[in-house]
Design a protein around this motif. Structure first.
Motif, PDB file in Angstrom:
ATOM      1  N   GLY A 105       0.789  -1.223   0.000  1.00  0.00           N
ATOM      2  CA  GLY A 105       0.000   0.000   0.000  1.00  0.00           C
ATOM      3  C   GLY A 105       0.822   1.273   0.000  1.00  0.00           C
ATOM      4  O   GLY A 105       0.276   2.368  -0.138  1.00  0.00           O
ATOM      5  N   GLY A 106       2.137   1.152   0.141  1.00  0.00           N
ATOM      6  CA  GLY A 106       3.000   2.333   0.132  1.00  0.00           C
ATOM      7  C   GLY A 106       3.777   2.425  -1.167  1.00  0.00           C
ATOM      8  O   GLY A 106       3.540   1.665  -2.113  1.00  0.00           O
ATOM      9  N   SER A 107       4.704   3.352  -1.227  1.00  0.00           N
ATOM     10  CA  SER A 107       5.531   3.505  -2.421  1.00  0.00           C
ATOM     11  C   SER A 107       6.456   2.301  -2.562  1.00  0.00           C
ATOM     12  O   SER A 107       6.995   1.783  -1.578  1.00  0.00           O
ATOM     13  N   GLN A 129      11.989   6.486  -6.829  1.00  0.00           N
ATOM     14  CA  GLN A 129      10.642   5.949  -6.632  1.00  0.00           C
ATOM     15  C   GLN A 129      10.220   5.917  -5.177  1.00  0.00           C
ATOM     16  O   GLN A 129       9.076   5.587  -4.867  1.00  0.00           O
ATOM     17  N   SER A 130      11.128   6.209  -4.258  1.00  0.00           N
ATOM     18  CA  SER A 130      10.845   6.164  -2.818  1.00  0.00           C
ATOM     19  C   SER A 130      10.374   4.780  -2.395  1.00  0.00           C
ATOM     20  O   SER A 130       9.508   4.627  -1.524  1.00  0.00           O
ATOM     21  N   GLY A 131      10.963   3.754  -2.986  1.00  0.00           N
ATOM     22  CA  GLY A 131      10.528   2.388  -2.743  1.00  0.00           C
ATOM     23  C   GLY A 131      10.833   1.898  -1.336  1.00  0.00           C
ATOM     24  O   GLY A 131      11.999   1.864  -0.917  1.00  0.00           O
ATOM     25  N   ASN A 132       9.795   1.512  -0.618  1.00  0.00           N
ATOM     26  CA  ASN A 132       9.998   0.940   0.714  1.00  0.00           C
ATOM     27  C   ASN A 132      10.664  -0.430   0.633  1.00  0.00           C
ATOM     28  O   ASN A 132      11.442  -0.806   1.519  1.00  0.00           O
ATOM     29  N   GLY A 172      10.999   5.265   6.830  1.00  0.00           N
ATOM     30  CA  GLY A 172      10.212   6.412   7.277  1.00  0.00           C
ATOM     31  C   GLY A 172       8.841   6.008   7.767  1.00  0.00           C
ATOM     32  O   GLY A 172       8.003   6.874   8.073  1.00  0.00           O
ATOM     33  N   TYR A 173       8.575   4.697   7.848  1.00  0.00           N
ATOM     34  CA  TYR A 173       7.307   4.234   8.410  1.00  0.00           C
ATOM     35  C   TYR A 173       7.123   4.805   9.820  1.00  0.00           C
ATOM     36  O   TYR A 173       8.091   5.061  10.543  1.00  0.00           O
TER      37      TYR A 173
END
Length: 402
Positions: A105-107, A129-132, A172-173
């Motif tokens: 659900g996030g990046s 992409q700021s991929g988690n 950053g969660y």
């Protein structure tokens, strides 16, 4: 600079107000000159490190994905020190895929579980992409677990001088103990730009395709014609919408950080307003040249009793066009300095203030060698220190109240 007299030597302050006749603006004038709806914000000139604007700049806040800037710095440091290469391969664990992949659900960079990916690609997945999933895979690949990696993030943060920020994960969660300030994020950005100029360019890449999925960089400033080339956005419910931005116009670079905005449009609008204002409203003013003797520090136990201090860079501040108030500067150091002292050693700092706001702080260095004095000189200095130490204690007491 505040000193604890019970645990440290005493601070000596030399005021330089008489040496500076530049007219600038006070904090009150600054506040009247620009208003922002951002709950927390800061604007800094990169070359002079002059603070042009700040609002609640030391208030602790959740960083959201802006924490990935610290994740990237750790990787950049490992690359620079030769412990990793761009061809190093990391595996996308089930944990990274489940918590950071497409279904989270996030990046995400949409990496497939149990695949090995080159670090260069993971970095682009992280910063573009700021991929988690990329962030977690990097953390696990470097430190085994994300918790271990967070400890490394905090070690690096302390080394860089991020005095108030604490990191708990690479993504950053949300975490109740993960807090930063906009001042620290600006300081981190300046460090990355200055230390890793080639790697920093990744932050300005407009898009990245992985697993046949093409994604645009999430930084809205990059699509505006304002010279933007980085850095990072963030958004979780706890933080609101935030952004670290950097832009260059006519050779001048400004760093802006805003956080706590209600919408993505708001953060883009306020960040651009700050940058436009900064580029338009200020001009540089040199206070001291590179290598110019700025002042002297007292020395204990040496063949000389004073040491000339210089800066390795020109001491410049940005001043508001057409405004008028004198700035003040002071030299602060822990002293008296104890001999021997080697030429080039960092021994003090210069602080430049506008009104009650510190606009600039830079290191000062010894301009000559100070050798240890002979027995007679050391004995005389000991007597002087015994007889006048109360003066420095009194001065320290005043300093603590500044």
């Amino acid at each position: 600079m505040r000193q604890d007299a019970s645990s440290r030597k005493l601070a000596i302050i030399g005021f330089l107000s008489c040496a500076i006749s530049v007219l600038v603006f006070s904090r009150e004038a600054l506040a009247q000159s620009f208003q922002t709806t951002a709950p927390t914000a800061i604007l800094i000139d990169a070359d002079t490190q002059t603070i042009l604007f700040e609002k609640n700049a030391d208030e602790l806040m959740a960083p959201a994905s802006m924490a990935k800037t610290m994740t990237a710095e750790v990787v950049f440091s490992e690359l620079k020190n030769g412990r990793l290469s761009m061809n190093s391969e990391f595996t996308i664990s089930t944990n990274a895929w489940r918590r950071g992949g497409a279904g989270s659900g996030g990046s995400s960079m949409f990496a497939k579980v149990n695949t090995s990916i080159r670090l260069e690609d993971l970095l682009r997945g992280l910063v573009v992409q700021s991929g988690n999933d990329a962030a977690i895979a990097i953390a696990e690949g470097i430190s085994g677990t994300e918790d271990n990696f967070a400890r490394l993030m905090n070690e690096r943060a302390q080394q860089i001088g991020l005095t108030k920020s604490t990191f708990r994960n690479a993504t950053g969660y949300s975490d109740p103990h993960q807090k930063v300030t906009v001042r620290d994020l600006a300081k981190l950005s300046l460090f990355i730009i200055d230390t890793y100029p080639d790697l920093y360019k990744m932050f300005g890449e407009r898009e990245f395709t992985w697993n046949k999925i093409r994604q645009q960089n999430r930084n809205p400033l990059l699509t505006m014609d304002i010279g933007a080339d980085g850095l990072k956005t963030g958004n979780i419910e706890e933080s609101g919408y935030g952004l670290i931005g950097s832009a260059v116009q006519n050779g001048q670079r400004l760093i802006v950080v805003v956080n706590g905005m209600k919408t993505a449009k708001d953060r883009a609008t306020e960040a651009r307003k700050l940058l436009d204002w900064g580029f338009r409203a200020f001009e540089p003013q040199q206070l001291f040249a590179e290598g110019q003797v700025i002042g002297d520090a007292q020395v204990f136990g040496g063949d000389q009793r004073s040491l000339p201090l210089v800066s390795k860079k020109p001491v410049r501040v940005l001043v508001r066009r057409g405004e008028g108030e004198r700035i003040s500067a002071r030299i602060v150091y822990t002293g008296p300095l104890k001999a021997p002292i080697q030429k080039g050693a960092e021994v003090a700092r210069i602080q430049v203030n506008r009104g009650d706001m510190q606009a600039l702080e830079m290191p000062l260095y010894a301009n000559e060698d100070i050798r240890e004095g002979n027995l007679r000189q050391r004995a005389l200095d000991g007597l002087l220190e015994f007889g006048t130490g109360w003066v420095r204690r009194a001065m320290s007491s005043v300093t603590n109240k500044l």
